[in-house]
Write an enzyme that holds these catalytic residues in place. Structure first.
Site, PDB file in Angstrom:
ATOM      1  N   HIS A  61     -18.027  11.848 -28.682  1.00 29.95           N
ATOM      2  CA  HIS A  61     -19.634  11.991 -28.459  1.00 29.95           C
ATOM      3  C   HIS A  61     -19.657  10.564 -27.467  1.00 29.95           C
ATOM      4  O   HIS A  61     -20.009   9.324 -28.177  1.00 29.95           O
ATOM      5  CB  HIS A  61     -20.383  12.062 -29.583  1.00 29.95           C
ATOM      6  CG  HIS A  61     -21.813  12.087 -29.045  1.00 29.95           C
ATOM      7  ND1 HIS A  61     -22.796  13.168 -29.640  1.00 29.95           N
ATOM      8  CD2 HIS A  61     -22.699  11.689 -28.165  1.00 29.95           C
ATOM      9  CE1 HIS A  61     -23.809  13.335 -29.393  1.00 29.95           C
ATOM     10  NE2 HIS A  61     -23.891  12.267 -28.235  1.00 29.95           N
ATOM     11  N   LEU A  64     -21.158   8.500 -20.292  1.00 29.53           N
ATOM     12  CA  LEU A  64     -20.797   7.655 -19.392  1.00 29.53           C
ATOM     13  C   LEU A  64     -21.726   7.346 -18.137  1.00 29.53           C
ATOM     14  O   LEU A  64     -21.107   6.445 -17.204  1.00 29.53           O
ATOM     15  CB  LEU A  64     -19.355   8.143 -18.950  1.00 29.53           C
ATOM     16  CG  LEU A  64     -18.121   8.148 -19.891  1.00 29.53           C
ATOM     17  CD1 LEU A  64     -16.842   9.006 -19.404  1.00 29.53           C
ATOM     18  CD2 LEU A  64     -18.121   6.770 -20.493  1.00 29.53           C
ATOM     19  N   ASP A 153     -26.733  17.655 -25.022  1.00 25.22           N
ATOM     20  CA  ASP A 153     -27.091  16.604 -26.017  1.00 25.22           C
ATOM     21  C   ASP A 153     -28.167  15.557 -25.043  1.00 25.22           C
ATOM     22  O   ASP A 153     -28.033  15.348 -23.906  1.00 25.22           O
ATOM     23  CB  ASP A 153     -25.834  15.717 -26.101  1.00 25.22           C
ATOM     24  CG  ASP A 153     -26.267  14.311 -26.950  1.00 25.22           C
ATOM     25  OD1 ASP A 153     -26.663  14.925 -28.190  1.00 25.22           O
ATOM     26  OD2 ASP A 153     -25.931  13.462 -26.506  1.00 25.22           O
ATOM     27  N   HIS A 180     -27.665  18.949 -30.386  1.00 25.47           N
ATOM     28  CA  HIS A 180     -28.368  17.691 -30.760  1.00 25.47           C
ATOM     29  C   HIS A 180     -29.693  18.035 -31.323  1.00 25.47           C
ATOM     30  O   HIS A 180     -30.410  18.894 -30.761  1.00 25.47           O
ATOM     31  CB  HIS A 180     -28.928  16.694 -29.333  1.00 25.47           C
ATOM     32  CG  HIS A 180     -29.907  15.819 -29.616  1.00 25.47           C
ATOM     33  ND1 HIS A 180     -29.663  14.456 -29.277  1.00 25.47           N
ATOM     34  CD2 HIS A 180     -31.258  15.937 -29.923  1.00 25.47           C
ATOM     35  CE1 HIS A 180     -30.907  13.846 -29.317  1.00 25.47           C
ATOM     36  NE2 HIS A 180     -31.932  14.565 -29.785  1.00 25.47           N
ATOM     37  N   HIS A 233     -24.124  13.854 -34.113  1.00 23.07           N
ATOM     38  CA  HIS A 233     -24.860  12.761 -34.856  1.00 23.07           C
ATOM     39  C   HIS A 233     -25.753  13.151 -36.181  1.00 23.07           C
ATOM     40  O   HIS A 233     -26.933  12.894 -36.109  1.00 23.07           O
ATOM     41  CB  HIS A 233     -25.633  11.977 -34.079  1.00 23.07           C
ATOM     42  CG  HIS A 233     -26.289  12.581 -32.745  1.00 23.07           C
ATOM     43  ND1 HIS A 233     -27.233  13.515 -33.142  1.00 23.07           N
ATOM     44  CD2 HIS A 233     -26.426  12.338 -31.392  1.00 23.07           C
ATOM     45  CE1 HIS A 233     -27.695  13.981 -31.952  1.00 23.07           C
ATOM     46  NE2 HIS A 233     -27.163  13.257 -30.937  1.00 23.07           N
ATOM     47  N   ASP A 306     -21.675   8.137 -30.073  1.00 22.72           N
ATOM     48  CA  ASP A 306     -22.983   8.531 -29.320  1.00 22.72           C
ATOM     49  C   ASP A 306     -22.989   7.355 -28.559  1.00 22.72           C
ATOM     50  O   ASP A 306     -24.211   6.813 -28.286  1.00 22.72           O
ATOM     51  CB  ASP A 306     -24.018   8.681 -30.326  1.00 22.72           C
ATOM     52  CG  ASP A 306     -25.041   9.224 -29.493  1.00 22.72           C
ATOM     53  OD1 ASP A 306     -25.002   9.571 -28.207  1.00 22.72           O
ATOM     54  OD2 ASP A 306     -26.351   9.495 -30.219  1.00 22.72           O
ATOM     55  N   HIS A 310     -27.844   1.426 -21.944  1.00 24.74           N
ATOM     56  CA  HIS A 310     -28.961   1.283 -21.033  1.00 24.74           C
ATOM     57  C   HIS A 310     -28.932  -0.073 -20.381  1.00 24.74           C
ATOM     58  O   HIS A 310     -28.642  -0.885 -21.224  1.00 24.74           O
ATOM     59  CB  HIS A 310     -29.854   1.760 -21.890  1.00 24.74           C
ATOM     60  CG  HIS A 310     -30.175   3.093 -22.339  1.00 24.74           C
ATOM     61  ND1 HIS A 310     -30.433   4.141 -21.445  1.00 24.74           N
ATOM     62  CD2 HIS A 310     -30.042   3.721 -23.423  1.00 24.74           C
ATOM     63  CE1 HIS A 310     -30.457   5.223 -22.053  1.00 24.74           C
ATOM     64  NE2 HIS A 310     -30.320   5.148 -23.379  1.00 24.74           N
ATOM     65  N   PHE A 324     -34.032   5.911 -25.917  1.00 22.47           N
ATOM     66  CA  PHE A 324     -33.117   5.715 -27.108  1.00 22.47           C
ATOM     67  C   PHE A 324     -31.611   5.555 -26.916  1.00 22.47           C
ATOM     68  O   PHE A 324     -31.169   5.942 -25.814  1.00 22.47           O
ATOM     69  CB  PHE A 324     -33.428   7.123 -27.799  1.00 22.47           C
ATOM     70  CG  PHE A 324     -34.948   7.285 -28.232  1.00 22.47           C
ATOM     71  CD1 PHE A 324     -35.133   6.984 -29.598  1.00 22.47           C
ATOM     72  CD2 PHE A 324     -35.607   7.784 -27.344  1.00 22.47           C
ATOM     73  CE1 PHE A 324     -36.289   7.342 -29.856  1.00 22.47           C
ATOM     74  CE2 PHE A 324     -36.938   8.279 -27.932  1.00 22.47           C
ATOM     75  CZ  PHE A 324     -37.332   8.053 -29.272  1.00 22.47           C
TER      76      PHE A 324
HETATM   77 ZN   LIG Z   1     -27.848  13.267 -29.183  1.00 24.07          ZN
END
Ligand SMILES: [Zn+2]
Length: 429
Positions: A61, A64, A153, A180, A233, A306, A310, A324
């Site tokens: 997970h 990219l 996701d 998700h 997750h 995950d 950012h 997030f």
């Molecule tokens: Zn997610």
């Protein structure tokens, strides 16, 4: 032909039930043999005395950001961060721009990875067009182009009928649906876990129930359709219990947990620090304990980061406004050792399984073992090496980690992909 002998390490290969001091012999890109005192004539020798030698770690997970958001991460930079974290294979989520919802984008990612990535990259295709949750994506042709699963996701599939159809298709193409799990009506407007801490900080909450109701719905649909189904997750105690229930019923249901969900709770949030903002949010102590218990008992099958890069320009805003997600590839092994293995919550072989055979089984990847004939992907790590994580030296293009400056006991030492060293820790190189 190039030969490599990795000598005298503690070889842990859960898929083969192996945990012993041994040598690993590699010819070209393939594992030839694992055993005592293998003949090294002519081979490059790597002394792994005191180190663990494991099948290459798989992170199922990862985000990219390429194509579309190359200022946050590229396939090349993300793969370099993976190698530096001890991962030899990563699976990339489809929320790029354009979304990976058709074979052209899937092939683009596979080609770019073949040209630029230090590690193996397996794309995950979208469930619905543009991940908008309405019309199914080109699932069969993405499968043919190399997608190893489907997921929207970042966005949950809210429409149960769409999810049912996606599962029926995924079943016919023999790969899993990854969701998700977040009921958007229950989580609407939330920035962190709903509880005492959100009240204290005056932030709007995302209740554990927003995850639980969707996990429950999806498991009912997985039973209806017979599809392999995977919870991304997982973070709440009830979700872990529901997955355990599904497994008891014999359903093909699996789940993964992130290091931050077993390492941190909402009480650890540095007030209004956006490096603690992710989805699902950091939950409370009981939830984190349930995740750890699930990793030990088998309710949870894999550890996945995950990894969600950012750039500072986006992340450095008020808590309520910033996106997030956190990066995680380089800190995963250190956190798993610190929170799971060193305190005795799980054994070292179980940790290795959660990073190797676990995800390989879910995605039916021909990886995650050191059996002779397997791809020579290896993760060599030290359970005791102390090191400090400096996010400013990260191979990722982004810096959004709550673990900057943390001192770790244990971490990756070398990463081998297809028989070649793609990364070594500075003092080992
Ligand atoms: Zn997610």
């Amino acid at each position: 032909m190039k030969e490599l002998l990795i000598r005298n390490g503690r070889v842990i290969d859960p898929a083969a039930g192996r945990d012993e001091i041994a040598d690993v012999f590699v010819r070209s890109d393939t594992i030839v043999a694992v055993g005592r005192n293998l003949d090294a004539a002519g081979a490059r020798v790597y002394d792994a005395t005191g180190l663990v030698v494991a099948p290459g770690f798989i992170d199922m997970h990862v985000h990219l950001r390429e194509p579309g958001f190359e200022h946050s991460e590229t396939i090349e930079s993300g793969a370099r961060a993976a190698a530096a974290g001890g991962f030899t294979s990563i699976c990339c989520m489809p929320n790029t721009s354009p979304v990976n919802d058709n074979a052209t984008v899937t092939r683009y990612i596979v080609d770019r990875a073949n040209q630029n990535a230090l590690v193996n990259v397996f794309p995950i295709g979208a469930i619905t067009k543009d991940s908008a949750g309405e019309e199914l994506a080109a699932i069969g042709s993405m499968r043919a182009a190399g997608a190893v699963a489907i997921s929207d996701d970042g966005r949950p599939v809210m429409n149960a009928r769409v999810m049912r159809r996606a599962m029926e298709l995924a079943r016919s193409f023999d790969f899993p649906v990854i969701n998700h799990c977040e009921d958007l009506h229950l989580s609407a407007g939330g920035d962190m876990h709903e509880g005492v801490q959100s009240v204290k900080l005056g932030l709007r909450g995302i209740p554990g129930a927003s995850e639980d109701v969707m996990v429950a719905r999806d498991i009912i649909l997985a039973e209806l359709t017979g599809s392999a189904y995977h919870v991304a997750h997982i973070s709440s105690r009830h979700s872990v219990a529901i997955v355990a229930f599904a497994k008891k019923r014999g359903l093909p249901v699996t789940s993964e947990a992130t290091p931050h969900h077993f390492a941190l709770t909402d009480a650890d949030i540095a007030p209004y620090d956006s490096n603690y903002k992710m989805k699902p949010p950091l939950r409370d102590r009981c939830d984190a304990a349930a995740v750890i218990e699930g990793l030990a008992s088998g309710a949870i099958d894999a550890i996945a980061t995950d990894h969600a890069p950012h750039p500072g320009s986006e992340k450095m805003q008020e808590f309520e406004r910033c996106p997030f997600g956190i990066i995680g590839l380089e800190t995963a092994i250190g956190l798993a050792l610190e929170y799971l293995v060193h305190p005795g919550k799980i054994t070292l072989p179980r940790m290795v399984e959660l990073f190797t055979a676990g995800p390989a089984r879910i995605l039916k990847l021909n990886r995650g073992t050191l059996a002779s004939g397997a791809s020579a992907d290896l993760t060599i790590f030290d359970t005791e090496r102390t090191w400090t994580y400096d996010v400013n030296k990260s191979a990722s293009k982004s810096r959004n980690s709550p673990f900057h400056g943390r001192r770790f006991r244990g971490g990756a030492v070398a990463t081998v992909v297809d028989g070649a060293f793609v990364w070594q820790a500075a003092e080992q190189a």
